[in-house]
Design an enzyme around this catalytic site. Structure first.
Site, PDB file in Angstrom:
ATOM      1  N   THR A 115       0.888  -7.000   1.720  1.00 59.30           N
ATOM      2  CA  THR A 115       0.129  -7.791   2.694  1.00 59.30           C
ATOM      3  C   THR A 115      -1.357  -7.480   2.620  1.00 59.30           C
ATOM      4  OG1 THR A 115       2.029  -7.861   4.165  1.00 59.30           O
ATOM      5  CG2 THR A 115      -0.115  -8.310   5.155  1.00 59.30           C
ATOM      6  N   CYS A 116      -1.710  -6.205   2.591  1.00 60.72           N
ATOM      7  CA  CYS A 116      -3.122  -5.813   2.647  1.00 60.72           C
ATOM      8  C   CYS A 116      -3.933  -6.496   1.550  1.00 60.72           C
ATOM      9  CB  CYS A 116      -3.236  -4.293   2.528  1.00 60.72           C
ATOM     10  SG  CYS A 116      -4.917  -3.725   2.325  1.00 60.72           S
ATOM     11  N   LYS A 170      -9.003 -11.158   3.978  1.00 59.33           N
ATOM     12  CA  LYS A 170      -9.607 -11.360   5.316  1.00 59.33           C
ATOM     13  C   LYS A 170     -11.051 -10.877   5.332  1.00 59.33           C
ATOM     14  CE  LYS A 170      -9.933  -8.300   8.018  1.00 59.33           C
ATOM     15  NZ  LYS A 170      -8.904  -7.718   8.841  1.00 59.33           N
ATOM     16  N   CYS A 197      -5.737  -7.595   4.883  1.00 63.58           N
ATOM     17  CA  CYS A 197      -7.056  -6.946   5.019  1.00 63.58           C
ATOM     18  C   CYS A 197      -8.096  -7.395   3.987  1.00 63.58           C
ATOM     19  CB  CYS A 197      -6.908  -5.433   4.871  1.00 63.58           C
ATOM     20  SG  CYS A 197      -5.416  -4.744   5.562  1.00 63.58           S
ATOM     21  N   GLU A 233      -9.892 -12.137  14.863  1.00 60.16           N
ATOM     22  CA  GLU A 233     -10.639 -12.129  13.602  1.00 60.16           C
ATOM     23  C   GLU A 233     -10.739 -13.535  13.015  1.00 60.16           C
ATOM     24  OE1 GLU A 233      -9.837  -7.572  12.039  1.00 60.16           O
ATOM     25  OE2 GLU A 233      -8.634  -9.157  11.173  1.00 60.16           O
ATOM     26  N   GLU A 270       9.621  -5.432  -6.327  1.00 61.41           N
ATOM     27  CA  GLU A 270       8.747  -6.200  -5.406  1.00 61.41           C
ATOM     28  C   GLU A 270       9.100  -7.675  -5.578  1.00 61.41           C
ATOM     29  OE1 GLU A 270       6.214  -5.918  -2.939  1.00 61.41           O
ATOM     30  OE2 GLU A 270       6.564  -8.090  -3.044  1.00 61.41           O
ATOM     31  N   HIS A 320     -33.614   7.467  13.309  1.00 63.66           N
ATOM     32  CA  HIS A 320     -34.381   6.399  13.918  1.00 63.66           C
ATOM     33  C   HIS A 320     -35.068   5.554  12.849  1.00 63.66           C
ATOM     34  CE1 HIS A 320     -36.498   4.454  17.181  1.00 63.66           C
ATOM     35  NE2 HIS A 320     -37.627   4.583  16.506  1.00 63.66           N
ATOM     36  N   ARG A 347      -5.510  -6.856  24.206  1.00 56.79           N
ATOM     37  CA  ARG A 347      -4.806  -6.005  25.173  1.00 56.79           C
ATOM     38  C   ARG A 347      -4.643  -4.603  24.582  1.00 56.79           C
ATOM     39  NH1 ARG A 347       0.620  -5.112  26.061  1.00 56.79           N
ATOM     40  NH2 ARG A 347       1.246  -6.733  24.605  1.00 56.79           N
ATOM     41  N   SER A 402       0.830  -1.215   0.000  1.00 62.32           N
ATOM     42  CA  SER A 402       0.000   0.000   0.000  1.00 62.32           C
ATOM     43  C   SER A 402       0.862   1.262   0.000  1.00 62.32           C
ATOM     44  CB  SER A 402      -0.886   0.013   1.241  1.00 62.32           C
ATOM     45  OG  SER A 402      -1.615  -1.182   1.320  1.00 62.32           O
ATOM     46  N   GLU A 415     -28.002   5.640  16.489  1.00 58.30           N
ATOM     47  CA  GLU A 415     -28.642   6.771  17.178  1.00 58.30           C
ATOM     48  C   GLU A 415     -28.265   6.802  18.660  1.00 58.30           C
ATOM     49  OE1 GLU A 415     -33.031   6.608  17.651  1.00 58.30           O
ATOM     50  OE2 GLU A 415     -32.898   4.557  16.926  1.00 58.30           O
ATOM     51  N   TYR A 427      -5.517  -8.624  16.981  1.00 63.12           N
ATOM     52  CA  TYR A 427      -6.423  -8.434  15.841  1.00 63.12           C
ATOM     53  C   TYR A 427      -6.601  -9.736  15.052  1.00 63.12           C
ATOM     54  CZ  TYR A 427      -6.182  -3.228  15.636  1.00 63.12           C
ATOM     55  OH  TYR A 427      -6.299  -1.887  15.854  1.00 63.12           O
ATOM     56  N   ILE A 428      -5.463 -10.296  14.607  1.00 59.28           N
ATOM     57  CA  ILE A 428      -5.553 -11.397  13.649  1.00 59.28           C
ATOM     58  C   ILE A 428      -6.132 -12.647  14.296  1.00 59.28           C
ATOM     59  CG2 ILE A 428      -4.216 -12.872  12.069  1.00 59.28           C
ATOM     60  CD1 ILE A 428      -2.325 -10.531  11.604  1.00 59.28           C
TER      61      ILE A 428
HETATM   62  P1  NDP Z   1      -1.145  -8.084  17.685  1.00 61.44           P
HETATM   63  O1  NDP Z   1       0.054  -7.347  18.133  1.00 61.44           O
HETATM   64  O2  NDP Z   1      -2.432  -7.366  17.540  1.00 61.44           O
HETATM   65  O3  NDP Z   1      -1.387  -9.319  18.652  1.00 61.44           O
HETATM   66  C1  NDP Z   1      -0.404 -10.266  18.886  1.00 61.44           C
HETATM   67  C2  NDP Z   1      -0.943 -11.250  19.896  1.00 61.44           C
HETATM   68  O4  NDP Z   1      -0.050 -12.341  20.009  1.00 61.44           O
HETATM   69  C3  NDP Z   1      -1.101 -10.644  21.269  1.00 61.44           C
HETATM   70  O5  NDP Z   1      -2.274 -11.154  21.831  1.00 61.44           O
HETATM   71  C4  NDP Z   1       0.133 -11.144  21.993  1.00 61.44           C
HETATM   72  O6  NDP Z   1      -0.042 -11.311  23.378  1.00 61.44           O
HETATM   73  C5  NDP Z   1       0.315 -12.525  21.373  1.00 61.44           C
HETATM   74  N1  NDP Z   1       1.689 -12.976  21.417  1.00 61.44           N
HETATM   75  C6  NDP Z   1       2.806 -12.320  21.039  1.00 61.44           C
HETATM   76  N2  NDP Z   1       3.891 -13.076  21.207  1.00 61.44           N
HETATM   77  C7  NDP Z   1       3.469 -14.270  21.700  1.00 61.44           C
HETATM   78  C8  NDP Z   1       4.117 -15.457  22.100  1.00 61.44           C
HETATM   79  N3  NDP Z   1       5.432 -15.581  22.014  1.00 61.44           N
HETATM   80  N4  NDP Z   1       3.357 -16.462  22.563  1.00 61.44           N
HETATM   81  C9  NDP Z   1       2.019 -16.345  22.677  1.00 61.44           C
HETATM   82  N5  NDP Z   1       1.342 -15.236  22.311  1.00 61.44           N
HETATM   83  C10 NDP Z   1       2.059 -14.210  21.841  1.00 61.44           C
HETATM   84  O7  NDP Z   1      -0.695  -8.777  16.325  1.00 61.44           O
HETATM   85  P2  NDP Z   1      -1.508  -9.482  15.168  1.00 61.44           P
HETATM   86  O8  NDP Z   1      -0.587 -10.505  14.636  1.00 61.44           O
HETATM   87  O9  NDP Z   1      -2.865  -9.882  15.585  1.00 61.44           O
HETATM   88  O10 NDP Z   1      -1.661  -8.284  14.125  1.00 61.44           O
HETATM   89  C11 NDP Z   1      -0.535  -7.502  13.736  1.00 61.44           C
HETATM   90  C12 NDP Z   1      -0.969  -6.106  13.416  1.00 61.44           C
HETATM   91  O11 NDP Z   1      -1.629  -6.094  12.176  1.00 61.44           O
HETATM   92  C13 NDP Z   1      -1.963  -5.499  14.396  1.00 61.44           C
HETATM   93  O12 NDP Z   1      -1.336  -4.927  15.495  1.00 61.44           O
HETATM   94  C14 NDP Z   1      -2.665  -4.494  13.558  1.00 61.44           C
HETATM   95  O13 NDP Z   1      -1.979  -3.267  13.612  1.00 61.44           O
HETATM   96  C15 NDP Z   1      -2.608  -5.080  12.171  1.00 61.44           C
HETATM   97  N6  NDP Z   1      -3.925  -5.646  11.796  1.00 61.44           N
HETATM   98  C16 NDP Z   1      -4.992  -4.829  11.692  1.00 61.44           C
HETATM   99  C17 NDP Z   1      -6.225  -5.328  11.356  1.00 61.44           C
HETATM  100  C18 NDP Z   1      -7.397  -4.418  11.267  1.00 61.44           C
HETATM  101  O14 NDP Z   1      -7.211  -3.216  11.149  1.00 61.44           O
HETATM  102  N7  NDP Z   1      -8.619  -4.936  11.326  1.00 61.44           N
HETATM  103  C19 NDP Z   1      -6.430  -6.750  11.096  1.00 61.44           C
HETATM  104  C20 NDP Z   1      -5.241  -7.530  11.266  1.00 61.44           C
HETATM  105  C21 NDP Z   1      -4.042  -6.981  11.588  1.00 61.44           C
HETATM  106  P3  NDP Z   1       0.155 -10.102  24.420  1.00 61.44           P
HETATM  107  O15 NDP Z   1      -1.082  -9.277  24.361  1.00 61.44           O
HETATM  108  O16 NDP Z   1       0.311 -10.820  25.710  1.00 61.44           O
HETATM  109  O17 NDP Z   1       1.384  -9.390  23.992  1.00 61.44           O
END
Ligand code: NDP
Length: 449
Positions: free
Chosen positions: A41-42, A50, A47, A181, A34, A434, A204, A14, A439, A177-178
């Site tokens: 990725t998107c 997905k 995205c 989802e 590339e 409404h 978190r 992107s 609302e 997020y991932i």
């Molecule tokens: P995130 O950072 O959102 O979440 C990673 C998760 O993995 C957290 O719950 C984390 O736990 C856990 N984790 C990390 N390391 C370990 C480990 N060693 N063992 C077990 N659990 C672990 O990353 P995602 O991969 O879900 O997504 C990456 C990014 O992509 C997002 O931050 C977002 O910015 C983007 N994204 C956006 C979307 C949207 O806009 N709808 C959709 C998908 C991705 P903990 O909380 O304890 O650290």
């Protein structure tokens, strides 16, 4: 000195495509490399596919709910292979659009891996070498999979988009997020989903009420969500993958999906040879104008690990063009970014969580949960959450959080209001529409706390 290109872009995601196109439209001679597929990725494994999978997975409830509205539907089943074929066709179409954007704007592009040789030179895996006045690194990121015994049997979000067969039983690891989802997507498609999150509550960093609400609703819809659980080992057995967890339990599934974060793609780019500074996660360190420590080399998007979102990479690309080619130094605005998580139910959020706001100032919290009209006749026990965090002193709305159908669509517009500095009274004097769920945003009169 005469260069082959004014700008050489590494990465056609992107950010890279936007920057390449805008620079070319501005009269610069642009080259781009590339190594994988155009769109990044998107478009290719993020995205877009997905969201198509989200749409596909939502039909199971739509068919169920139809009966409550008087429809008789036949036996419904989901054909994974047929869906994947349609999805792949659409992704191919979008990829060719991205490629054509470059071609039509006279960007010279190569399907090749690029390595920096010095501050002005890139060498491609096809053997070609080019010089450029400016270099833009927009290589994105890739999934991180922790080193666990047997993790080679697991897949990441890269592979989930191309699984030939729908897993009957899946284990999703992570709480971001991932993970959330995909738990919902696979659950909606009919896979039996278990999700392990190592911490106290999924998502978190989100507003706590939102975290708890979504976790409860996901469970209600059938996701077997376990908190405080992580994988100890994965082994291949006759009936699938045998997973042992940190609490000594075992489970057998067909697929394990790791969604444990993404890391910047900065490997094998020649960054160290050129002396580009990186942070702890390997991200390229940039200043407020996306410039690295080398004067003519810039980086945008996930590779800089600022905010990993497509629209952010695009805004960073536009700001780079303004700064470098339009004599208008512009830093991308990372404040008050609205975002959505396409869980079921969906989350839309902008601004501060209740917990973050409370640390900063005295606040009022307006919060409402209710059963939206759409689910009543269907007999579905689904609720929505609407929440606003308001500054007591300035009356500004500091945060807005929505969970439920079309939350992403709603939060885009709430984002405009927050960006303009709207107060609670501005929301209050806006006429309600409404009957809608939205609302509620303009009719929450009494603070909950
Ligand atoms: P995130 O950072 O959102 O979440 C990673 C998760 O993995 C957290 O719950 C984390 O736990 C856990 N984790 C990390 N390391 C370990 C480990 N060693 N063992 C077990 N659990 C672990 O990353 P995602 O991969 O879900 O997504 C990456 C990014 O992509 C997002 O931050 C977002 O910015 C983007 N994204 C956006 C979307 C949207 O806009 N709808 C959709 C998908 C991705 P903990 O909380 O304890 O650290």
């Amino acid at each position: 000195m005469k260069y082959d290109f004014d700008l050489f872009v590494i990465g056609a995601g992107s950010g890279g495509v936007r920057a390449g196109r805008l620079a070319a439209q501005n009269g610069q001679k642009v080259g781009l490399a590339e190594e994988y597929r155009y769109g990044g990725t998107c478009v290719i494994r993020g995205c877009v596919p997905k969201k198509l999978m989200v749409y596909a997975s939502e039909f199971s409830e739509i068919f169920e709910d139809a009966a409550g509205y008087g429809w008789t539907t036949g036996k419904c089943s989901f054909d994974w292979a047929a869906f994947m074929k349609s999805k792949d066709k659409e992704i191919d179409r979008l990829e060719s659009i991205y490629k054509n954007i470059l071609t039509n704007n006279k960007v010279t592009h190569f399907r090749a891996h690029a390595v920096l040789k010095d501050c002005n030179t890139v060498e491609l895996s096809n053997g070609k070498k080019f010089t450029a006045k400016h270099i833009l690194i927009a290589t994105g990121g890739h999934p991180f999979v922790p080193n666990v015994l047997g993790s080679e049997y697991a897949i990441s979000s890269n592979e989930v988009f191309n699984l030939p067969k729908q897993p009957n039983r899946a284990l999703v690891i992570g709480g971001g997020y991932i993970a959330c989802e995909f738990s919902c997507i696979l659950n909606g498609m009919g896979t039996k989903v278990t999700q392990f999150y190592r911490g106290e509550q999924i998502l978190r960093g989100f507003d706590e009420e939102v975290q708890n609400f979504v976790a409860e609703e996901m469970r209600e819809k059938g996701v077997d969500l376990h908190i405080g659980k992580d994988i100890k080992s994965i082994a291949k057995v006759e009936t699938g993958l045998l997973v042992k967890d940190n609490l000594g339990n075992e489970i057998i599934v067909d697929q394990v999906l790791y969604a444990t974060g993404r890391i910047p793609s900065t490997q094998n780019l020649g960054l160290d040879a050129v002396g580009i500074k990186k942070g702890l996660k390997g991200e390229i360190i940039v200043d407020e104008f996306s410039k690295t420590n080398i004067n003519n080399i810039f980086a945008i998007g996930d590779v800089t690990n600022r905010v990993q979102l497509t629209p952010v990479a695009i805004v960073e690309a536009t700001a780079f063009i303004e700064t470098v080619y339009k004599d208008n130094p512009t830093s991308p605005d990372h404040d008050l970014i609205p975002t959505a998580v396409f869980t079921q139910p969906e989350i839309g959020t902008v601004g501060l969580s209740e917990e973050a706001a409370r640390k900063l100032e005295d606040i009022e919290v307006y919060s409402a949960t209710f059963r939206p009209m759409k689910v009543i006749l269907a007999g579905r026990n689904e609720r929505m959450l609407m929440k606003m965090i308001v500054s007591k002193a300035s009356r500004r709305v500091l945060g807005c959080h929505i969970v439920g159908h079309a939350a992403a669509e709603m939060i885009q517009l709430a984002g405009v209001a927050l960006k303009m500095g709207a107060t609670k009274e501005d929301f209050d004097r806006t006429m309600a529409i409404h009957p809608t769920a939205a609302e509620e945003l303009v009719t929450m009169n009494t603070p909950t706390r």
